[in-house]
Each structure stands twice: as C-alpha cells, then as structure tokens.
Design a protein around this motif. Structure first.
Motif: not given
Length: 66
Positions: A47-52, A54-60, A36-40
């Motif tokens: 999701t991180e790759g799909a967000l620009s 600018g949209m996430a303001h550099g959130w990691r 489950d952890i691996r899947h998440l």
C-alpha cells in the motif's frame, strides 16, 4: 474473532478464542499470529508503494516496538 479499531486493547476472551482455536497449542497460536503480522506488514508495504508522496503528504508507517 471480530475486527477492532486501531489502538483498542486485546481482551482476555479474544486471547482465549485464539488459544481455543488452536486446541491449547500455544506454539501454533503464536505461529499463526506471527504469520498474520508478517502478512499485514507486506500489505502495508504494498500500500505504501502504491500511494504517491503527494497523496499521502509524506506519511510513512511507524513500527512501534514496545
């Protein structure tokens, strides 16, 4: 099992539910939880790759290892 908000502690009855589901086989319970952890983590990476930026303001995401 029910979903829980981020940061909420796992309760004893939830632990027991996981162990009961696996008929007391602790190795199987651990293997399922690790899967489950691996899947998440994969889902988070997608999701991180799909967000620009600018949209996430550099959130990691952070991966806390306690």
């Amino acid at each position: 099992m029910r979903e829980q908000p981020i940061g909420e502690a796992v309760e004893d009855d939830e632990r027991e539910a996981v162990i009961t589901y696996h008929r007391g086989d602790m190795r199987a319970a651990i293997a399922t939880l690790l899967g489950d952890i691996r899947h998440l983590r994969r889902q988070l990476a997608l999701t991180e790759g799909a967000l620009s930026r600018g949209m996430a303001h550099g959130w990691r995401p952070t991966y806390d290892r306690d």
